[in-house]
Motif scaffolding. Structure first.
Motif, PDB file in Angstrom:
ATOM      1  N   ARG A  54       0.803  -1.221   0.000  1.00 18.08           N
ATOM      2  CA  ARG A  54       0.000   0.000   0.000  1.00 18.08           C
ATOM      3  C   ARG A  54       0.839   1.276   0.000  1.00 18.08           C
ATOM      4  NH1 ARG A  54      -3.222  -3.992   2.333  1.00 18.08           N
ATOM      5  NH2 ARG A  54      -1.165  -4.792   2.794  1.00 18.08           N
ATOM      6  N   THR A  55       1.789   1.335   0.942  1.00 13.32           N
ATOM      7  CA  THR A  55       2.514   2.591   1.142  1.00 13.32           C
ATOM      8  C   THR A  55       3.296   2.957  -0.113  1.00 13.32           C
ATOM      9  OG1 THR A  55       2.686   2.046   3.472  1.00 13.32           O
ATOM     10  CG2 THR A  55       4.158   3.762   2.661  1.00 13.32           C
ATOM     11  N   ARG A  56       3.999   1.974  -0.658  1.00 16.86           N
ATOM     12  CA  ARG A  56       4.828   2.261  -1.814  1.00 16.86           C
ATOM     13  C   ARG A  56       4.003   2.616  -3.045  1.00 16.86           C
ATOM     14  NH1 ARG A  56      10.074  -0.689  -3.219  1.00 16.86           N
ATOM     15  NH2 ARG A  56      10.573   0.407  -5.107  1.00 16.86           N
ATOM     16  N   VAL A 103      11.450   7.066   2.682  1.00 17.39           N
ATOM     17  CA  VAL A 103      12.301   6.001   3.240  1.00 17.39           C
ATOM     18  C   VAL A 103      11.501   5.027   4.092  1.00 17.39           C
ATOM     19  CG1 VAL A 103      14.336   5.523   4.676  1.00 17.39           C
ATOM     20  CG2 VAL A 103      14.174   7.698   3.451  1.00 17.39           C
ATOM     21  N   ARG A 104      11.653   3.735   3.849  1.00 23.54           N
ATOM     22  CA  ARG A 104      11.137   2.697   4.759  1.00 23.54           C
ATOM     23  C   ARG A 104      12.277   1.745   5.092  1.00 23.54           C
ATOM     24  NH1 ARG A 104       5.791  -1.021   4.458  1.00 23.54           N
ATOM     25  NH2 ARG A 104       4.956   0.909   5.304  1.00 23.54           N
ATOM     26  N   ALA A 105      12.440   1.469   6.375  1.00 20.89           N
ATOM     27  CA  ALA A 105      13.527   0.581   6.799  1.00 20.89           C
ATOM     28  C   ALA A 105      13.157  -0.112   8.106  1.00 20.89           C
ATOM     29  CB  ALA A 105      14.817   1.384   6.986  1.00 20.89           C
ATOM     30  N   GLU A 131       7.871   4.886  13.909  1.00 20.64           N
ATOM     31  CA  GLU A 131       6.775   5.758  13.439  1.00 20.64           C
ATOM     32  C   GLU A 131       6.417   5.510  11.985  1.00 20.64           C
ATOM     33  OE1 GLU A 131       5.309   9.350  14.414  1.00 20.64           O
ATOM     34  OE2 GLU A 131       6.776   9.851  15.957  1.00 20.64           O
ATOM     35  N   HIS A 132       5.240   5.947  11.609  1.00 20.50           N
ATOM     36  CA  HIS A 132       4.745   5.830  10.234  1.00 20.50           C
ATOM     37  C   HIS A 132       3.776   7.004  10.031  1.00 20.50           C
ATOM     38  CE1 HIS A 132       3.520   4.237   6.512  1.00 20.50           C
ATOM     39  NE2 HIS A 132       3.105   3.045   6.847  1.00 20.50           N
ATOM     40  N   PRO A 133       4.337   8.239   9.974  1.00 21.01           N
ATOM     41  CA  PRO A 133       3.462   9.421  10.062  1.00 21.01           C
ATOM     42  C   PRO A 133       2.437   9.570   8.933  1.00 21.01           C
ATOM     43  CG  PRO A 133       5.770  10.053   9.634  1.00 21.01           C
ATOM     44  CD  PRO A 133       5.773   8.604   9.971  1.00 21.01           C
ATOM     45  N   THR A 134       2.756   9.173   7.705  1.00 26.34           N
ATOM     46  CA  THR A 134       1.751   9.369   6.643  1.00 26.34           C
ATOM     47  C   THR A 134       0.572   8.412   6.825  1.00 26.34           C
ATOM     48  OG1 THR A 134       2.902   7.930   5.047  1.00 26.34           O
ATOM     49  CG2 THR A 134       3.379  10.299   4.932  1.00 26.34           C
ATOM     50  N   GLN A 135       0.823   7.248   7.451  1.00 26.41           N
ATOM     51  CA  GLN A 135      -0.290   6.335   7.744  1.00 26.41           C
ATOM     52  C   GLN A 135      -1.240   7.006   8.748  1.00 26.41           C
ATOM     53  OE1 GLN A 135      -0.832   3.052   6.491  1.00 26.41           O
ATOM     54  NE2 GLN A 135      -2.800   3.135   7.533  1.00 26.41           N
ATOM     55  N   ALA A 136      -0.670   7.675   9.761  1.00 25.61           N
ATOM     56  CA  ALA A 136      -1.504   8.348  10.760  1.00 25.61           C
ATOM     57  C   ALA A 136      -2.328   9.463  10.109  1.00 25.61           C
ATOM     58  CB  ALA A 136      -0.634   8.912  11.875  1.00 25.61           C
ATOM     59  N   SER A 165       4.223  -2.019  16.689  1.00 22.55           N
ATOM     60  CA  SER A 165       3.527  -1.222  15.675  1.00 22.55           C
ATOM     61  C   SER A 165       3.962   0.237  15.604  1.00 22.55           C
ATOM     62  CB  SER A 165       2.025  -1.277  15.942  1.00 22.55           C
ATOM     63  OG  SER A 165       1.356  -0.483  14.994  1.00 22.55           O
ATOM     64  N   ARG A 166       4.621   0.573  14.494  1.00 23.60           N
ATOM     65  CA  ARG A 166       4.929   1.992  14.220  1.00 23.60           C
ATOM     66  C   ARG A 166       3.646   2.742  13.885  1.00 23.60           C
ATOM     67  NH1 ARG A 166       8.505  -0.321   9.456  1.00 23.60           N
ATOM     68  NH2 ARG A 166       6.962  -0.985   7.960  1.00 23.60           N
ATOM     69  N   VAL A 167       2.668   2.009  13.301  1.00 28.52           N
ATOM     70  CA  VAL A 167       1.384   2.638  12.974  1.00 28.52           C
ATOM     71  C   VAL A 167       0.742   3.163  14.259  1.00 28.52           C
ATOM     72  CG1 VAL A 167      -0.951   2.177  12.127  1.00 28.52           C
ATOM     73  CG2 VAL A 167       1.012   1.213  10.919  1.00 28.52           C
ATOM     74  N   LEU A 218      -4.829  -3.762  14.755  1.00 30.37           N
ATOM     75  CA  LEU A 218      -3.448  -3.875  14.275  1.00 30.37           C
ATOM     76  C   LEU A 218      -3.122  -5.318  13.908  1.00 30.37           C
ATOM     77  CD1 LEU A 218      -1.753  -1.756  17.069  1.00 30.37           C
ATOM     78  CD2 LEU A 218      -2.130  -1.014  14.694  1.00 30.37           C
ATOM     79  N   ARG A 219      -2.205  -5.465  12.967  1.00 30.24           N
ATOM     80  CA  ARG A 219      -1.734  -6.799  12.559  1.00 30.24           C
ATOM     81  C   ARG A 219      -0.797  -7.378  13.622  1.00 30.24           C
ATOM     82  NH1 ARG A 219       2.755  -8.697   9.581  1.00 30.24           N
ATOM     83  NH2 ARG A 219       3.649  -6.620   9.510  1.00 30.24           N
ATOM     84  N   LEU A 220      -0.910  -8.680  13.843  1.00 29.98           N
ATOM     85  CA  LEU A 220       0.105  -9.360  14.666  1.00 29.98           C
ATOM     86  C   LEU A 220       1.358  -9.457  13.817  1.00 29.98           C
ATOM     87  CD1 LEU A 220      -1.605 -12.378  16.467  1.00 29.98           C
ATOM     88  CD2 LEU A 220      -1.039 -10.140  17.392  1.00 29.98           C
ATOM     89  N   GLN A 221       2.434  -8.801  14.229  1.00 32.29           N
ATOM     90  CA  GLN A 221       3.640  -8.696  13.390  1.00 32.29           C
ATOM     91  C   GLN A 221       4.617  -9.833  13.693  1.00 32.29           C
ATOM     92  OE1 GLN A 221       5.183  -4.929  12.518  1.00 32.29           O
ATOM     93  NE2 GLN A 221       3.201  -3.915  12.616  1.00 32.29           N
ATOM     94  N   HIS A 222       4.344 -10.986  13.061  1.00 33.04           N
ATOM     95  CA  HIS A 222       5.185 -12.167  13.307  1.00 33.04           C
ATOM     96  C   HIS A 222       6.659 -11.859  13.052  1.00 33.04           C
ATOM     97  CE1 HIS A 222       1.501 -14.439  13.423  1.00 33.04           C
ATOM     98  NE2 HIS A 222       1.159 -13.925  12.270  1.00 33.04           N
ATOM     99  N   HIS A 256      -8.123  -0.826   9.688  1.00 31.80           N
ATOM    100  CA  HIS A 256      -6.926  -1.679   9.786  1.00 31.80           C
ATOM    101  C   HIS A 256      -5.928  -1.116   8.766  1.00 31.80           C
ATOM    102  CE1 HIS A 256      -4.258  -5.129   9.724  1.00 31.80           C
ATOM    103  NE2 HIS A 256      -5.018  -5.832  10.543  1.00 31.80           N
ATOM    104  N   PRO A 257      -4.633  -0.990   9.136  1.00 34.38           N
ATOM    105  CA  PRO A 257      -3.682  -0.410   8.172  1.00 34.38           C
ATOM    106  C   PRO A 257      -3.329  -1.372   7.047  1.00 34.38           C
ATOM    107  CG  PRO A 257      -2.518  -1.114  10.148  1.00 34.38           C
ATOM    108  CD  PRO A 257      -3.985  -1.310  10.418  1.00 34.38           C
ATOM    109  N   GLY A 258      -3.664  -2.666   7.213  1.00 35.57           N
ATOM    110  CA  GLY A 258      -3.263  -3.663   6.243  1.00 35.57           C
ATOM    111  C   GLY A 258      -1.777  -3.945   6.375  1.00 35.57           C
ATOM    112  N   PRO A 259      -1.283  -5.094   5.993  1.00 38.32           N
ATOM    113  CA  PRO A 259      -2.061  -6.257   5.548  1.00 38.32           C
ATOM    114  C   PRO A 259      -2.747  -6.971   6.727  1.00 38.32           C
ATOM    115  CG  PRO A 259       0.304  -6.759   5.607  1.00 38.32           C
ATOM    116  CD  PRO A 259       0.169  -5.316   5.971  1.00 38.32           C
TER     117      PRO A 259
HETATM  118  C1  NCD Z   1       1.940  -1.269   8.127  1.00 39.34           C
HETATM  119  C2  NCD Z   1       3.435  -1.095   8.146  1.00 39.34           C
HETATM  120  O1  NCD Z   1       4.162  -1.613   7.308  1.00 39.34           O
HETATM  121  O2  NCD Z   1       3.864  -0.395   9.051  1.00 39.34           O
HETATM  122  N1  NCD Z   1       1.334  -1.334   6.911  1.00 39.34           N
HETATM  123  C3  NCD Z   1       1.144  -0.186   6.183  1.00 39.34           C
HETATM  124  O3  NCD Z   1       2.039   0.605   5.986  1.00 39.34           O
HETATM  125  N2  NCD Z   1      -0.092   0.047   5.728  1.00 39.34           N
HETATM  126  C4  NCD Z   1       1.401  -2.136   9.152  1.00 39.34           C
HETATM  127  C5  NCD Z   1       1.805  -3.568   9.183  1.00 39.34           C
HETATM  128  O4  NCD Z   1       2.742  -4.002   8.511  1.00 39.34           O
HETATM  129  O5  NCD Z   1       1.177  -4.285   9.943  1.00 39.34           O
END
Ligand code: NCD
Length: 312
Positions: A54-56, A103-105, A131-136, A165-167, A218-222, A256-259
């Motif tokens: 989504r973000t990209r 940037v995503r890292a 953080e993930h400011p554009t998602q917010a 969760s950075r979201v 929020l997604r469970l981030q395995h 939900h921010p997805g996925p």
């Molecule tokens: C999130 C992420 O990558 O931070 N997805 C997103 O950007 N929409 C949330 C996630 O991975 O669970």
């Protein structure tokens, strides 16, 4: 405003400015020709060291709809696989003179580091758990579409894996900044002990969720669960914390921010129900990212706009 690294970079007025601008770009998104010349001749670079759908895609579409040129870099398939460092990668790509770098890292603080090595405006598209400011921003935009522009006093529950969760960390900040009451909920192993310092309430009991205006799951981030034993099992998690039809009231907005892990943090039935606005969040992502790119590169508060005025 030179960069967007954290929600803490924004005042309440900045948030209003970006969301108003995004609303005006929504009109462009509904046209047959969805393009404006606002950033013609500017170059936007996306630098992704982590997976993204989504973000990209929405940053790329946002840049294209503003007529900017876009160069996309992902670590997989690049010289990073030959051992090139982050700094050398940035210096190499900065030689193309980008105006903005997205940037995503997986490492917290990467966008700040990158900002020291180039003159480009840096946008944080997710740094580790930080953080993930554009998602917010896009989530706030979506909530306003659903509930009206004035969210003061509304209640949002954020449920699930807050720890990784950075979201959540950006969303809590922006909601508190705009006067929304935030409650975070999940098992104690997935709620950081200091999260309340951001101005939210904390509960381990989901039963009060039915009073919220918005249920944000929020997604469970395995992939970030390095400490073993955070959860007894996915089944037990779902039994206690899944957002599902019996737990929801009819007028609640579900996000939900997805996925999504269907059937884990949210039931498939709820994902597919009209109460869930997940695809509207994705849609909002394009216009909100158009607004962020525009404000940083051409808006009245951007350094670039000031420089251009000085040269005029
Ligand atoms: C999130 C992420 O990558 O931070 N997805 C997103 O950007 N929409 C949330 C996630 O991975 O669970």
């Amino acid at each position: 405003m030179k960069h967007l690294l954290s929600i803490d970079d924004l005042s309440r007025d900045d948030v209003e400015l970006v969301l108003d601008r995004a609303a005006s770009f929504s009109e462009v998104a509904n046209r047959e020709i969805k393009k404006v010349p606002a950033l013609r001749g500017r170059t936007v670079l996306t630098l992704f060291y982590e997976a993204s759908t989504r973000t990209r895609s929405s940053f790329e579409l946002a840049a294209k709809r503003l007529s900017a040129d876009i160069v996309s870099f992902s670590a997989g398939g690049s010289s990073v696989e030959k051992g090139e460092s982050l700094k050398d990668t940035v210096l190499t790509l900065a030689a193309h003179s980008p105006d903005a770098i997205v940037v995503r890292a997986p490492w917290a603080g990467t966008p700040q580091l990158v900002s020291q090595w180039t003159d480009a405006a840096i946008i944080n598209a997710g740094d580790g758990k930080r953080e993930h400011p554009t998602q917010a921003l896009l989530d706030l935009f979506t909530m306003r579409q659903q509930l009206g522009a004035d969210l003061e006093g509304r209640s949002v529950w954020i449920i699930g894996d807050v720890a990784h969760s950075r979201v959540a960390r950006s969303l809590i900040r922006i909601l508190v900044l705009t006067g929304v009451h935030v409650t975070v909920c999940g098992p104690p192993t997935l709620i950081p002990p200091d999260i309340g310092a951001l101005g939210c309430d904390v509960t381990y009991d989901i039963s009060g969720m039915s009073d919220a205006d918005v249920v944000y799951t929020l997604r469970l981030q395995h992939e970030r669960m390095t400490a073993a034993g955070l959860l007894p099992s996915l089944g037990e998690y779902a039994a206690r914390y899944q957002v599902n039809a019996p737990r929801l009231s009819p007028n609640q907005v579900v996000m939900h921010p997805g996925p999504v892990n269907r059937g884990v943090e949210m039931s498939g039935e709820v994902v597919d129900s009209p109460q869930a606005v997940i695809t509207m969040q994705v849609k909002a992502g394009v216009v909100v990212r158009m607004a962020v790119l525009y404000e940083l590169l051409a808006g009245s508060r951007s350094d670039a706009a000031a420089k251009e005025r000085a040269l005029a």
